[in-house]
Design a protein around this motif. Structure first.
Motif, short mmCIF file in Angstrom:
data_model
loop_
_atom_site.label_atom_id
_atom_site.label_comp_id
_atom_site.label_asym_id
_atom_site.label_seq_id
_atom_site.Cartn_x
_atom_site.Cartn_y
_atom_site.Cartn_z
N ILE A 32 3.00 -9.31 4.07
CA ILE A 32 3.32 -8.07 3.07
C ILE A 32 4.10 -8.50 2.13
O ILE A 32 4.98 -8.90 1.94
CB ILE A 32 4.28 -7.05 4.28
N MET B 265 -0.80 -5.90 1.04
CA MET B 265 -0.51 -6.28 2.51
C MET B 265 -2.01 -6.97 2.69
O MET B 265 -3.21 -6.37 2.44
CB MET B 265 -0.42 -5.15 3.22
N THR C 56 0.39 -2.38 -0.91
CA THR C 56 1.41 -2.23 -0.30
C THR C 56 1.82 -0.81 -0.41
O THR C 56 2.56 -0.13 0.58
CB THR C 56 2.49 -3.30 -0.41
N LEU D 235 0.31 -0.40 7.41
CA LEU D 235 0.09 -1.77 8.15
C LEU D 235 -0.62 -1.78 9.31
O LEU D 235 -1.45 -2.58 9.64
CB LEU D 235 1.73 -2.12 8.31
N SER E 195 7.25 -10.92 5.41
CA SER E 195 7.53 -10.00 4.52
C SER E 195 8.88 -10.57 3.97
O SER E 195 9.41 -11.52 4.13
CB SER E 195 8.20 -8.91 5.38
#
Ligand code: ZN
Length: 328
Positions: free
Chosen positions: A25, A30, A50, A61, A82
């Motif tokens: 991410i 992403m 993202t 996601l 992340s």
């Protein structure tokens, strides 16, 4: 959940080949990929924007994971990477920049609940270090220090073949190690951290301070001034630009000397855009490091090299995390 039926190969032998889902991410994208354990190349991968500041992040996601998710019941674990700060022990994001929706958010538990598969989370720098250790420049090493020098300074530490996470999951924040408590401001709000001396913005800030002090240079105070522009001026011989990188390298050496004292790695792997400038940064870095280690033995056999995995480090690190934590 459908159970893993395995893959049939000749002579009636059944091999249970697990799939690992990895997600990176990033600030702008992403990326999700499905890996089998025997290959470094993904079976399938997908990327989407993202859109960190827009609602619906969890739905985006989940949808990008679904796009790569095999329907044969073979998925054994999911790894998520992340930006921090986050808690890898609980899978909660704490306060990701530009994304108020994900403050104190149970990211890994939500993904685990949706897919019915164990899911693990860690920060991007730790995972890039883990990826270089498993698949990249650090293969074969047992003690690795990964440092990324770009807009900020991030790090990942492999100590005795284990990813160092710490009690709160906040270990290895080496960009925020104090070099000089009276030093320049850091992006985190404190002062004098390594990041405030050796990151891209720190190099630019030093150039600006010298221009304000009347130092002559081809560089000018304008919006296009960034670390890359300073590097280009340095390559053409601009004294201020050269000095700005040398200073960043010297402070990086001060920081890394302390990291050698703390972790005693056999390899230091540098990632990030600023570290791509080569000798402009690293001549002064090496001199500074050599001068600051308190015993020469730290440098015996020490490999100092560049990261090899580039943009794939995040995905491969998330994959390695899932494999490691799920004990695959
Ligand atoms: Zn800081």
């Amino acid at each position: 959940m459908p159970k893993n039926e395995g893959v049939k190969i000749p002579y009636g032998i059944i091999v249970h080949m697990s799939t690992i889902i990895a997600v990176d991410i990033g600030g702008t994208q992403m990326r999700a990929a499905a890996y089998t354990q025997d290959k470094i190349k993904p079976l399938k991968q997908k990327k989407i924007p993202t859109l960190a500041s827009e609602p619906g992040g969890l739905e985006r996601l989940i949808s990008v994971i679904e796009d790569v998710y095999p329907k044969d019941g073979s998925v054994a674990a999911i790894g998520l990477g992340s930006p921090g700060p986050l808690d890898p022990h609980t899978g909660y994001l704490l306060a990701p920049p530009n994304n108020p929706e994900w403050h104190n958010f149970p990211l890994a538990p939500r993904v685990a609940e949706h897919f019915g598969v164990q899911t693990f989370l860690d920060n991007d720098a730790n995972l890039a270090g883990l990826a270089e250790y498993r698949f990249g420049a650090g293969k074969g090493h047992h003690h690795l220090l990964y440092i990324t020098v770009s807009t900020g300074i991030g790090a990942g530490v492999i100590a005795d073949d284990r990813l160092l996470q710490g009690y709160h999951g906040l270990a290895a924040e080496l960009g925020h190690v104090i070099i000089d408590p009276n030093g320049p401001p850091c992006s985190c709000g404190f002062s004098g951290h390594l990041e405030a001396f050796s990151s891209g913005p720190a190099i630019v800030r030093y150039v600006l301070s010298q221009l304000d002090a009347g130092v002559t240079s081809v560089l000018k105070r304008d919006d296009s001034l960034n670390a890359r522009v300073v590097a280009e001026a340095a390559q053409k011989g601009d004294a201020l630009a050269i000095q700005a990188y040398q200073r960043a390298g010297e402070y990086l050496g001060i920081g890394v000397a302390s990291f050698l004292h703390a972790f005693d790695p056999s390899i230091v792997v540098f990632g990030g855009g600023v570290s791509q400038v080569g000798s402009l940064l690293f001549d002064s870095f090496h001199a500074s490091l050599k001068q600051r280690v308190f015993h020469p033995r730290y440098l015996e056999g020490l490999v100092i090299t560049r990261a090899e995995l580039g943009d794939d480090a995040g995905l491969l690190g998330a994959r390695a995390l899932a494999e490691m934590k799920a004990d695959l």
